[in-house]
Design a protein around this motif. Structure first.
Motif, PDB file in Angstrom:
ATOM      1  N   ARG A  21       0.928  -1.211   0.003  1.00 34.28           N
ATOM      2  CA  ARG A  21      -0.074   0.060  -0.016  1.00 34.28           C
ATOM      3  C   ARG A  21       0.923   1.094   0.053  1.00 34.28           C
ATOM      4  NH1 ARG A  21      -5.244  -0.221   1.412  1.00 34.28           N
ATOM      5  NH2 ARG A  21      -5.123   2.056   2.721  1.00 34.28           N
ATOM      6  N   LYS A 206      -8.052  -2.588  -3.906  1.00 33.13           N
ATOM      7  CA  LYS A 206      -8.766  -3.642  -4.165  1.00 33.13           C
ATOM      8  C   LYS A 206      -8.728  -4.640  -3.063  1.00 33.13           C
ATOM      9  CE  LYS A 206      -8.708  -3.395  -9.371  1.00 33.13           C
ATOM     10  NZ  LYS A 206      -9.902  -2.766  -9.523  1.00 33.13           N
ATOM     11  N   GLY A 207      -7.821  -4.275  -1.959  1.00 27.80           N
ATOM     12  CA  GLY A 207      -7.887  -5.097  -0.870  1.00 27.80           C
ATOM     13  C   GLY A 207      -6.703  -6.241  -1.012  1.00 27.80           C
ATOM     14  N   PHE A 208      -7.248  -7.274  -0.197  1.00 32.40           N
ATOM     15  CA  PHE A 208      -6.314  -8.633  -0.280  1.00 32.40           C
ATOM     16  C   PHE A 208      -6.773  -9.293  -1.235  1.00 32.40           C
ATOM     17  CE2 PHE A 208      -5.059 -12.718   1.150  1.00 32.40           C
ATOM     18  CZ  PHE A 208      -3.576 -12.530   1.692  1.00 32.40           C
ATOM     19  N   GLN A 251      -1.886  -7.570  -0.918  1.00 36.68           N
ATOM     20  CA  GLN A 251      -2.388  -6.351  -1.228  1.00 36.68           C
ATOM     21  C   GLN A 251      -2.346  -5.985  -2.758  1.00 36.68           C
ATOM     22  OE1 GLN A 251      -3.901  -3.821   0.402  1.00 36.68           O
ATOM     23  NE2 GLN A 251      -4.259  -2.716  -1.326  1.00 36.68           N
TER      24      GLN A 251
END
Length: 327
Positions: A21, A206-208, A251
């Motif tokens: 991130r 988009k997260g994990f 991530q």
């Protein structure tokens, strides 16, 4: 990848490691081009959304030269930037180091939400110190901040960033930054229509995500053991470790990216002429100056977009002929 019957390209580019991130929503620009004219080398705005239009193709080598062509357009809300500070750099054996910085007495009211402002300072004494040591100074830059209250973003906290200044000599740069310190700079004073710029932004998060979505790994057959949406072999026996080049879950998105040579289709001063009925989806209404860029830019709506003079763009450009813009 271990033993396999057929060779295949590796998964994922190593140029974007680590896929972590971003530390800040304000993207970093590590290189600024040299400009002969005294002006800011970049600008910033907020992504409002996308639309489309028709532009007359002005590239003589194109088979569509002289014809109307479809053009996807990104709309950027670009209210004037507030010049808060002038920072002078001197060159040392370890690179550029800050010589001094001069803050303006005229600052926006929301700037104290970001940083602790100096309580006692003299702008004139600071400018005099820079002027007396121009022979030591290697570069001059300005610290600017956005004014979110004038944009469509639902926040008050301004975004603070540093922008380089163009000019042939240090004296010319100093005269320019002295004239804009504590004032507001409009986008029309920095860029012009038809110009090519580089865009820096933080991509959509988009997260994990697993290796199939994150790296495009092929889904295994339905009779596979243990898993299908994973890597078939994560490495050989020796070395007895999982190498960093093996696609793994983690991530996805929310990383800084720079895209080169985005053409400015139009620079306007009245946002109501480009805002659709009801406002842009997930953004709202543009009330002030705006920029139309050809193509897409990273990030979702409301994301901060930084623009820079193109470092490897064409030497000459002309104003595009826009025939229609969908609203």
């Amino acid at each position: 990848m271990g033993h396999r019957r057929k060779s295949a390209p590796r998964r994922g580019s190593l140029a974007f490691r680590p896929r972590a991130r971003a530390k800040s929503l304000v993207p970093r620009i590590r290189y600024w081009p040299e400009l002969a004219e005294p002006k800011l080398c970049g600008f910033a705005g907020y992504k409002a959304g996308m639309t489309y239009g028709f532009v007359v193709e002005d590239n003589p080598s194109s088979p569509n030269y002289g014809k109307e062509v479809f053009c996807p357009i990104t709309v950027i809300d670009a209210p004037p930037l507030w010049v808060c500070c002038v920072r002078a750099y001197e060159r040392t054996v370890n690179g550029l180091k800050t010589f001094t910085e001069v803050w303006s007495e005229n600052l926006p009211k929301d700037l104290d939400r970001v940083l602790t402002l100096p309580k006692t300072f003299s702008t004139q004494e600071g400018l005099k110190k820079i002027e007396e040591n121009l022979d030591k100074i290697a570069e001059l830059r300005v610290i600017v901040c956005t004014v979110p209250r004038e944009a469509g973003v639902p926040k008050k906290k301004p975004d603070v960033m540093e922008i380089s200044v163009g000019g042939k000599t240090i004296q010319e740069k100093f005269d320019y930054v002295k004239s804009i310190l504590g004032k507001r700079v409009d986008v029309s004073e920095v860029f012009s229509e038809g110009q090519y710029v580089d865009v820096a932004a933080i991509t959509k998060g988009k997260g994990f995500a697993g290796p199939v979505k994150r790296f495009g790994v092929r889904i295994l057959q339905k009779k596979s053991r243990k898993t299908k949406r994973g890597v078939g072999c994560i490495g050989p026996w020796k070395p007895a470790t999982v190498m960093s080049t093996v696609p793994r879950a983690g991530q996805m998105g929310f990383a800084q990216r720079i895209e080169f040579n985005k053409r400015i289709i139009k620079i306007g001063s009245n946002g109501s002429e480009i805002t659709p009925k009801g406002g842009f989806h997930r953004y709202g209404v543009i009330r002030g100056p705006y920029i139309l860029l050809k193509g897409s830019v990273p990030g979702p709506p409301k994301r901060l977009i930084r623009l820079r003079y193109a470092v490897r763009g064409p030497e000459s450009f002309q104003k595009p002929q826009v025939t229609y813009i969908h609203v």
